[in-house]
Design a protein around this motif. Sequence first.
Motif, PDB file in Angstrom:
ATOM      1  N   UNK A 174       0.821  -1.208   0.000  1.00 35.03           N
ATOM      2  CA  UNK A 174       0.000   0.000   0.000  1.00 35.03           C
ATOM      3  C   UNK A 174       0.862   1.267   0.000  1.00 35.03           C
ATOM      4  N   UNK A 175       0.513   2.160  -0.895  1.00 37.83           N
ATOM      5  CA  UNK A 175       1.087   3.503  -0.933  1.00 37.83           C
ATOM      6  C   UNK A 175       0.004   4.426  -0.408  1.00 37.83           C
ATOM      7  N   UNK A 176       0.254   5.067   0.737  1.00 38.36           N
ATOM      8  CA  UNK A 176      -0.811   5.737   1.478  1.00 38.36           C
ATOM      9  C   UNK A 176      -0.676   7.249   1.530  1.00 38.36           C
ATOM     10  N   UNK A 177       0.346   7.807   0.865  1.00 28.55           N
ATOM     11  CA  UNK A 177       0.570   9.252   0.985  1.00 28.55           C
ATOM     12  C   UNK A 177      -0.379  10.071   0.116  1.00 28.55           C
ATOM     13  N   UNK A 178      -0.979   9.467  -0.918  1.00 31.29           N
ATOM     14  CA  UNK A 178      -1.860  10.202  -1.821  1.00 31.29           C
ATOM     15  C   UNK A 178      -1.117  10.630  -3.074  1.00 31.29           C
ATOM     16  N   UNK A 179      -1.822  10.653  -4.198  1.00 29.23           N
ATOM     17  CA  UNK A 179      -1.174  10.861  -5.491  1.00 29.23           C
ATOM     18  C   UNK A 179      -0.624  12.276  -5.650  1.00 29.23           C
ATOM     19  N   UNK A 180      -1.097  13.229  -4.871  1.00 27.78           N
ATOM     20  CA  UNK A 180      -0.606  14.605  -4.997  1.00 27.78           C
ATOM     21  C   UNK A 180       0.560  14.908  -4.063  1.00 27.78           C
ATOM     22  N   UNK A 181       0.950  13.935  -3.269  1.00 35.03           N
ATOM     23  CA  UNK A 181       2.041  14.150  -2.324  1.00 35.03           C
ATOM     24  C   UNK A 181       3.363  14.259  -3.068  1.00 35.03           C
ATOM     25  N   UNK A 204       6.157  13.105  -2.368  1.00 33.06           N
ATOM     26  CA  UNK A 204       6.921  11.867  -2.335  1.00 33.06           C
ATOM     27  C   UNK A 204       6.155  10.685  -2.944  1.00 33.06           C
ATOM     28  N   UNK A 205       5.040  10.970  -3.611  1.00 34.69           N
ATOM     29  CA  UNK A 205       4.248   9.864  -4.149  1.00 34.69           C
ATOM     30  C   UNK A 205       5.066   8.998  -5.092  1.00 34.69           C
ATOM     31  N   UNK A 206       5.812   9.601  -5.993  1.00 37.24           N
ATOM     32  CA  UNK A 206       6.620   8.831  -6.929  1.00 37.24           C
ATOM     33  C   UNK A 206       7.665   7.983  -6.232  1.00 37.24           C
ATOM     34  N   UNK A 207       8.284   8.524  -5.179  1.00 39.92           N
ATOM     35  CA  UNK A 207       9.290   7.770  -4.431  1.00 39.92           C
ATOM     36  C   UNK A 207       8.654   6.577  -3.712  1.00 39.92           C
ATOM     37  N   UNK A 208       7.473   6.791  -3.126  1.00 37.97           N
ATOM     38  CA  UNK A 208       6.785   5.700  -2.437  1.00 37.97           C
ATOM     39  C   UNK A 208       6.321   4.635  -3.425  1.00 37.97           C
ATOM     40  N   UNK A 209       5.849   5.084  -4.585  1.00 38.68           N
ATOM     41  CA  UNK A 209       5.395   4.138  -5.605  1.00 38.68           C
ATOM     42  C   UNK A 209       6.564   3.297  -6.109  1.00 38.68           C
ATOM     43  N   UNK A 210       7.723   3.912  -6.266  1.00 36.30           N
ATOM     44  CA  UNK A 210       8.905   3.150  -6.688  1.00 36.30           C
ATOM     45  C   UNK A 210       9.306   2.160  -5.607  1.00 36.30           C
ATOM     46  N   UNK A 213       7.772  -5.408  -4.535  1.00 37.23           N
ATOM     47  CA  UNK A 213       7.402  -6.390  -5.538  1.00 37.23           C
ATOM     48  C   UNK A 213       6.436  -7.478  -5.126  1.00 37.23           C
ATOM     49  N   UNK A 214       5.364  -7.138  -4.430  1.00 40.73           N
ATOM     50  CA  UNK A 214       4.340  -8.145  -4.126  1.00 40.73           C
ATOM     51  C   UNK A 214       3.506  -8.522  -5.343  1.00 40.73           C
ATOM     52  N   UNK A 215       3.505  -7.657  -6.357  1.00 37.45           N
ATOM     53  CA  UNK A 215       2.718  -7.909  -7.558  1.00 37.45           C
ATOM     54  C   UNK A 215       1.472  -7.055  -7.658  1.00 37.45           C
ATOM     55  N   UNK A 216       0.892  -6.683  -6.522  1.00 36.68           N
ATOM     56  CA  UNK A 216      -0.286  -5.824  -6.481  1.00 36.68           C
ATOM     57  C   UNK A 216      -0.007  -4.636  -5.561  1.00 36.68           C
ATOM     58  N   UNK A 217      -0.483  -3.476  -5.959  1.00 38.22           N
ATOM     59  CA  UNK A 217      -0.305  -2.247  -5.197  1.00 38.22           C
ATOM     60  C   UNK A 217      -1.651  -1.560  -5.041  1.00 38.22           C
ATOM     61  N   UNK A 218      -1.973  -1.173  -3.818  1.00 42.04           N
ATOM     62  CA  UNK A 218      -3.150  -0.344  -3.557  1.00 42.04           C
ATOM     63  C   UNK A 218      -2.659   1.081  -3.323  1.00 42.04           C
ATOM     64  N   UNK A 219      -2.973   1.959  -4.263  1.00 40.56           N
ATOM     65  CA  UNK A 219      -2.445   3.325  -4.257  1.00 40.56           C
ATOM     66  C   UNK A 219      -3.587   4.283  -3.906  1.00 40.56           C
ATOM     67  N   UNK A 220      -3.910   4.342  -2.621  1.00 41.07           N
ATOM     68  CA  UNK A 220      -5.013   5.167  -2.126  1.00 41.07           C
ATOM     69  C   UNK A 220      -4.552   5.877  -0.856  1.00 41.07           C
ATOM     70  N   UNK A 277      10.382   8.131   2.172  1.00 44.63           N
ATOM     71  CA  UNK A 277       9.561   7.175   1.425  1.00 44.63           C
ATOM     72  C   UNK A 277       9.156   6.011   2.330  1.00 44.63           C
ATOM     73  N   UNK A 278       7.862   5.733   2.367  1.00 44.89           N
ATOM     74  CA  UNK A 278       7.313   4.735   3.290  1.00 44.89           C
ATOM     75  C   UNK A 278       6.246   3.932   2.574  1.00 44.89           C
TER      76      UNK A 278
END
Length: 318
Positions: free
Chosen positions: A150-157, A159-165, A171-178, A195-196
Motif C-alpha cells: 500500500x502507498x498511502x501518501x496520496x497521489x498529490x504528495x 513523495x508519491x513517486x518515491x513511495x510508488x517506486x 514487488x508483491x505484484x499488487x499495489x493499492x495506491x489510495x 519514502x514509506x
Amino acid sequence: MITLGTASAAPGETDTGRLEVGETRDGSPVRLPVAVINGAGDGKTIYIQAVSDGDELNGLGVINRVVPRIDPAELSGTVLVVGIVNYFAFQVAEHRNPIDDRKMNRGYPGDRNGTTSERIAYETFQIAKDADLILDLHQGSTSRMLNETRVRCGVRHRLHGDCLRLAKVFGCGHVLDIKGPNGQLARVGPDRGIPTIDPELGGAVGWDEESIQYGVEGVFNVLRYYGFLDGDVAMETQTRARGFDQYGSPAGGLVHFNSDLGDRVAAGDVLFEVTDAFGARKGRVTADNDGIFWRTRRLPQVATGEYVCSVGTDIDSY
C-alpha cells in the motif's frame, strides 16, 4: 556504535535487545524486541517494523527470517527493526490494543504523554523519523487477502513517486495506491520526507508461509536496490488499484463466493450469494465496477450488513 534501546552494534555487528515504552498494569516494564544491524560500510538507514496490529503476524514472520540472514559484514548502512510494536494486543492475539481500545496505526507520530498506543507510536516514531526508508509490515488481519503493498501518501504528495517506486521494488505484484487515514505511519513518514510503504502480506490466522516469503523477498529487494546489499533486482510490472469497493451482506446466512482472490471481475458480475442453512438463496451481490477480487472475509456466516469482500478498482499497470 549505533544503539536502539538495549541493543548496540559497532560497524560490522548485529545486536538485539529491548526498547522500553511504558509499564503494564502491575508496574512491570513494557519492552519491545528490537534489532540493530550496523553495516561494515557506510550507507543509508532503513527502519522496519511489524505487528502494529496484534493479530497481524506475517510481518513478524518476515523479521524472524530476515534478521538472521543479513550479514553486517556485507551490509552498507544500517537496518533498525522493531519486531513487535503493539505489545498489549500481541499478548492476547487481538487487532487493537486492549488497554486503550486503539488501533496503533492511527496514532502516528504519537504523543509522549498520550494513551498507551500513542506513547508506543511516539517512541517507535523517534526511531523511524531519522531513517531514509520505512517498511511498515502488515497483513489483512485474519481476512483472506492478496499479497499487496500500500502507498498511502496520496497521489498529490511530493513523495508519491518515491513511495510508488519503493512499492514496485518490494514487488508483491499488487499495489493499492489510495491515500490512507490520518495517523498511519505510511502517511506520516512521507510527510517527514521519508519514502514509506505498508506491505499487506496476505491475511491469515497465525501466519502464512507463502505471504511471509513475499515479504522476505521484498525486504531483500529493497536492501539490494537501495544499496544496502550488493545484487541486482528484477523490477517486475505491478498491478495497481486506485479505488476500493467494499461489499456487505444483504441478508443473514452463509456466503458462497463466485470469484477467487486475484480474479478479474466486470461490473455486473456476481461476487457472492447468501443462502440459508438449507441452501435456499437469500441474496446475490454483483460488482459495481470492473476490478480485481481483492479481499474476503474468512468465515462463511454473516449477519445483515456485515462485511463480505472488497474489489480493487481503477486498475492499471506500472
